[in-house]
Design a protein around this motif. Structure first.
Motif, PDB file in Angstrom:
ATOM      1  N   VAL A   1       8.522 -18.772   3.595  1.00  0.00           N
ATOM      2  CA  VAL A   1       9.324 -19.816   2.962  1.00  0.00           C
ATOM      3  C   VAL A   1       9.088 -21.136   3.675  1.00  0.00           C
ATOM      4  CG1 VAL A   1      11.659 -20.558   2.346  1.00  0.00           C
ATOM      5  CG2 VAL A   1      11.095 -18.121   2.342  1.00  0.00           C
ATOM      6  N   THR A   2       8.761 -22.195   2.935  1.00  0.00           N
ATOM      7  CA  THR A   2       8.650 -23.520   3.539  1.00  0.00           C
ATOM      8  C   THR A   2      10.046 -24.126   3.664  1.00  0.00           C
ATOM      9  OG1 THR A   2       8.425 -24.820   1.494  1.00  0.00           O
ATOM     10  CG2 THR A   2       6.413 -23.832   2.407  1.00  0.00           C
ATOM     11  N   ALA A   3      10.291 -24.816   4.768  1.00  0.00           N
ATOM     12  CA  ALA A   3      11.588 -25.462   4.969  1.00  0.00           C
ATOM     13  C   ALA A   3      11.429 -26.590   5.981  1.00  0.00           C
ATOM     14  CB  ALA A   3      12.624 -24.452   5.465  1.00  0.00           C
ATOM     15  N   ARG A   4      11.941 -27.765   5.597  1.00  0.00           N
ATOM     16  CA  ARG A   4      11.918 -28.910   6.505  1.00  0.00           C
ATOM     17  C   ARG A   4      13.356 -29.355   6.798  1.00  0.00           C
ATOM     18  NH1 ARG A   4       7.496 -33.442   5.716  1.00  0.00           N
ATOM     19  NH2 ARG A   4       9.124 -34.273   4.373  1.00  0.00           N
ATOM     20  N   ASP A   5      13.548 -30.635   7.075  1.00  0.00           N
ATOM     21  CA  ASP A   5      14.832 -31.144   7.544  1.00  0.00           C
ATOM     22  C   ASP A   5      15.975 -30.854   6.574  1.00  0.00           C
ATOM     23  OD1 ASP A   5      12.641 -32.365   8.824  1.00  0.00           O
ATOM     24  OD2 ASP A   5      13.858 -34.049   9.460  1.00  0.00           O
ATOM     25  N   ALA A   6      15.821 -31.271   5.314  1.00  0.00           N
ATOM     26  CA  ALA A   6      16.910 -31.113   4.349  1.00  0.00           C
ATOM     27  C   ALA A   6      17.250 -29.648   4.152  1.00  0.00           C
ATOM     28  CB  ALA A   6      16.530 -31.760   3.010  1.00  0.00           C
ATOM     29  N   ALA A   7      16.245 -28.789   4.115  1.00  0.00           N
ATOM     30  CA  ALA A   7      16.479 -27.361   3.907  1.00  0.00           C
ATOM     31  C   ALA A   7      17.236 -26.748   5.077  1.00  0.00           C
ATOM     32  CB  ALA A   7      15.153 -26.638   3.681  1.00  0.00           C
ATOM     33  N   HIS A   8      16.826 -27.073   6.310  1.00  0.00           N
ATOM     34  CA  HIS A   8      17.508 -26.518   7.478  1.00  0.00           C
ATOM     35  C   HIS A   8      18.956 -27.006   7.556  1.00  0.00           C
ATOM     36  CE1 HIS A   8      13.513 -25.248   8.849  1.00  0.00           C
ATOM     37  NE2 HIS A   8      14.150 -24.464   9.705  1.00  0.00           N
ATOM     38  N   GLN A   9      19.160 -28.274   7.304  1.00  0.00           N
ATOM     39  CA  GLN A   9      20.519 -28.804   7.314  1.00  0.00           C
ATOM     40  C   GLN A   9      21.378 -28.103   6.273  1.00  0.00           C
ATOM     41  OE1 GLN A   9      20.124 -33.068   6.829  1.00  0.00           O
ATOM     42  NE2 GLN A   9      18.717 -33.202   8.554  1.00  0.00           N
ATOM     43  N   TRP A  10      20.817 -27.902   5.083  1.00  0.00           N
ATOM     44  CA  TRP A  10      21.552 -27.243   4.001  1.00  0.00           C
ATOM     45  C   TRP A  10      21.870 -25.795   4.350  1.00  0.00           C
ATOM     46  CZ3 TRP A  10      19.754 -23.318   0.550  1.00  0.00           C
ATOM     47  CH2 TRP A  10      20.620 -23.051  -0.510  1.00  0.00           C
ATOM     48  N   LEU A  11      20.924 -25.066   4.911  1.00  0.00           N
ATOM     49  CA  LEU A  11      21.156 -23.671   5.283  1.00  0.00           C
ATOM     50  C   LEU A  11      22.302 -23.557   6.288  1.00  0.00           C
ATOM     51  CD1 LEU A  11      17.481 -22.402   5.674  1.00  0.00           C
ATOM     52  CD2 LEU A  11      19.090 -21.742   3.883  1.00  0.00           C
TER      53      LEU A  11
ATOM     54  N   ARG B   1      11.836 -31.631  14.940  1.00  0.00           N
ATOM     55  CA  ARG B   1      12.977 -32.134  14.161  1.00  0.00           C
ATOM     56  C   ARG B   1      13.945 -31.018  13.791  1.00  0.00           C
ATOM     57  NH1 ARG B   1       8.859 -34.756  11.101  1.00  0.00           N
ATOM     58  NH2 ARG B   1       9.398 -33.452   9.320  1.00  0.00           N
ATOM     59  N   GLU B   2      13.469 -29.784  13.767  1.00  0.00           N
ATOM     60  CA  GLU B   2      14.329 -28.665  13.369  1.00  0.00           C
ATOM     61  C   GLU B   2      15.002 -27.984  14.567  1.00  0.00           C
ATOM     62  OE1 GLU B   2      14.366 -29.292  10.458  1.00  0.00           O
ATOM     63  OE2 GLU B   2      12.352 -30.060  10.148  1.00  0.00           O
ATOM     64  N   GLU B   3      14.786 -28.496  15.777  1.00  0.00           N
ATOM     65  CA  GLU B   3      15.362 -27.876  16.965  1.00  0.00           C
ATOM     66  C   GLU B   3      16.890 -27.721  16.891  1.00  0.00           C
ATOM     67  OE1 GLU B   3      15.452 -26.092  20.781  1.00  0.00           O
ATOM     68  OE2 GLU B   3      13.875 -26.347  19.284  1.00  0.00           O
ATOM     69  N   PRO B   4      17.651 -28.689  16.344  1.00  0.00           N
ATOM     70  CA  PRO B   4      19.105 -28.508  16.299  1.00  0.00           C
ATOM     71  C   PRO B   4      19.559 -27.338  15.422  1.00  0.00           C
ATOM     72  CG  PRO B   4      18.529 -30.828  15.989  1.00  0.00           C
ATOM     73  CD  PRO B   4      17.258 -30.037  15.874  1.00  0.00           C
ATOM     74  N   TYR B   5      18.710 -26.892  14.489  1.00  0.00           N
ATOM     75  CA  TYR B   5      19.122 -25.893  13.503  1.00  0.00           C
ATOM     76  C   TYR B   5      18.395 -24.550  13.635  1.00  0.00           C
ATOM     77  CZ  TYR B   5      19.726 -30.583  11.528  1.00  0.00           C
ATOM     78  OH  TYR B   5      20.000 -31.905  11.365  1.00  0.00           O
ATOM     79  N   GLN B   6      17.191 -24.566  14.228  1.00  0.00           N
ATOM     80  CA  GLN B   6      16.304 -23.418  14.072  1.00  0.00           C
ATOM     81  C   GLN B   6      16.860 -22.130  14.655  1.00  0.00           C
ATOM     82  OE1 GLN B   6      12.821 -23.826  12.417  1.00  0.00           O
ATOM     83  NE2 GLN B   6      14.058 -22.048  11.974  1.00  0.00           N
ATOM     84  N   ALA B   7      17.447 -22.195  15.837  1.00  0.00           N
ATOM     85  CA  ALA B   7      17.944 -20.975  16.477  1.00  0.00           C
ATOM     86  C   ALA B   7      19.003 -20.296  15.613  1.00  0.00           C
ATOM     87  CB  ALA B   7      18.503 -21.296  17.864  1.00  0.00           C
ATOM     88  N   ASP B   8      19.916 -21.087  15.053  1.00  0.00           N
ATOM     89  CA  ASP B   8      20.972 -20.515  14.207  1.00  0.00           C
ATOM     90  C   ASP B   8      20.383 -19.879  12.954  1.00  0.00           C
ATOM     91  OD1 ASP B   8      22.970 -21.335  15.958  1.00  0.00           O
ATOM     92  OD2 ASP B   8      23.220 -23.265  14.960  1.00  0.00           O
ATOM     93  N   VAL B   9      19.396 -20.547  12.364  1.00  0.00           N
ATOM     94  CA  VAL B   9      18.765 -20.014  11.154  1.00  0.00           C
ATOM     95  C   VAL B   9      18.011 -18.724  11.468  1.00  0.00           C
ATOM     96  CG1 VAL B   9      16.983 -20.478   9.412  1.00  0.00           C
ATOM     97  CG2 VAL B   9      18.632 -22.260  10.019  1.00  0.00           C
ATOM     98  N   MET B  10      17.308 -18.684  12.582  1.00  0.00           N
ATOM     99  CA  MET B  10      16.552 -17.490  12.970  1.00  0.00           C
ATOM    100  C   MET B  10      17.476 -16.292  13.130  1.00  0.00           C
ATOM    101  SD  MET B  10      14.049 -19.354  15.727  1.00  0.00           S
ATOM    102  CE  MET B  10      13.341 -17.871  16.442  1.00  0.00           C
TER     103      MET B  10
ATOM    104  N   ARG C   1      16.345 -24.090  22.994  1.00  0.00           N
ATOM    105  CA  ARG C   1      17.221 -23.281  22.140  1.00  0.00           C
ATOM    106  C   ARG C   1      16.406 -22.342  21.265  1.00  0.00           C
ATOM    107  NH1 ARG C   1      20.226 -25.165  18.307  1.00  0.00           N
ATOM    108  NH2 ARG C   1      21.884 -23.628  18.551  1.00  0.00           N
ATOM    109  N   THR C   2      15.337 -22.854  20.700  1.00  0.00           N
ATOM    110  CA  THR C   2      14.487 -22.018  19.864  1.00  0.00           C
ATOM    111  C   THR C   2      13.777 -20.958  20.696  1.00  0.00           C
ATOM    112  OG1 THR C   2      14.156 -23.814  18.265  1.00  0.00           O
ATOM    113  CG2 THR C   2      12.547 -22.018  18.244  1.00  0.00           C
ATOM    114  N   LEU C   3      13.354 -21.309  21.895  1.00  0.00           N
ATOM    115  CA  LEU C   3      12.693 -20.336  22.758  1.00  0.00           C
ATOM    116  C   LEU C   3      13.644 -19.195  23.113  1.00  0.00           C
ATOM    117  CD1 LEU C   3      10.108 -19.594  24.259  1.00  0.00           C
ATOM    118  CD2 LEU C   3      10.926 -20.947  26.206  1.00  0.00           C
ATOM    119  N   ARG C   4      14.918 -19.508  23.375  1.00  0.00           N
ATOM    120  CA  ARG C   4      15.903 -18.454  23.637  1.00  0.00           C
ATOM    121  C   ARG C   4      16.085 -17.573  22.410  1.00  0.00           C
ATOM    122  NH1 ARG C   4      18.588 -22.555  26.488  1.00  0.00           N
ATOM    123  NH2 ARG C   4      19.953 -22.986  24.712  1.00  0.00           N
TER     124      ARG C   4
END
Length: 219
Positions: A37-47, A105-114, A131-134
């Motif tokens: 799935v492709t996802a950038r800023d708007a998608a991560h914020q929305w998720l 740019r997705e660092e604030p959201y990526q860990a939660d989404v993962m 955060r993403t590495l953790r």
């Protein structure tokens, strides 16, 4: 055996298991096949806003999308990509360019989404932060570096556009569900906590300190 694999490359088919992820190491070249799935800023914020953050109240339509995304992303991959997409005469879509965008740019959201979606691979360029590495260690998951400047070449690995969500965000920001074959990437953050990006940063800082030290000595 995939005849298109180069020496040292490993073929991986999505979805991935925990066991497959845990044996991958930084520096490993891989070829991904399956759905991502492709996802950038708007998608991560929305998720995060719609499904993950405390107090989220998704609508009935959003809950239907959530059910689809949970199924697709469980063991799957998110690709930081703003594709160029053409709609064909029969209404289907075709990727014309699919290069990676900057992942930081997705660092604030990526860990939660993962964690929420049990994502096993995040693909982009430039690496991500602590955060993403953790989250790579906890989920477990890996970060894969895709080749920048090869957007048309990567688009050739897209065999089918299955569907798209949140197209109202615009083509680059929508969530495109695509099927890829032999998508090339390199593991640069692994489930053991190793980060090639952090290694390069430390080495560069050490070299800068050395050079600055020599300059101060001359002065």
């Amino acid at each position: 055996m995939n005849d298109r694999l180069l020496p040292g490359e490993q073929g991986l088919r999505l979805p991935l298991s925990d066991e497959q992820v845990r044996v991958l190491r930084v520096g490993q070249a891989v070829r991904l096949s399956g759905r991502l799935v492709t996802a950038r800023d708007a998608a991560h914020q929305w998720l995060v806003r719609t499904f993950i953050q405390p107090g989220a109240h998704p609508s009935a339509d959003e809950l239907a999308v959530l059910a689809d995304l949970r199924r697709i992303l469980a063991g799957g991959a998110i690709y930081h990509c703003g594709p160029v997409v053409a709609q064909q005469s029969d209404g289907s879509y075709r990727f014309l360019a699919a290069g990676p965008t900057t992942s930081a740019r997705e660092e604030p959201y990526q860990a939660d989404v993962m964690r929420f979606f049990n994502v096993k691979a995040v693909i982009g360029k430039g690496g991500m932060g602590a955060r993403t590495l953790r989250a790579c260690q906890q989920t477990p998951a890996v970060y894969l570096h895709a080749v920048g400047g090869a957007a048309a070449l990567i688009a050739q690995t897209v065999r089918r556009v299955e569907t798209v969500y949140q197209l109202e965000f615009g083509v680059p920001e929508a969530l495109w569900v695509i099927e890829v074959e032999d998508f090339p990437a390199v593991v640069t953050m692994d489930a053991l906590g190793a980060s090639l990006h952090e290694e390069v940063r430390r080495a560069s800082q050490a070299e800068l300190d050395r050079l600055l030290g020599k300059t101060e000595e001359r002065n």
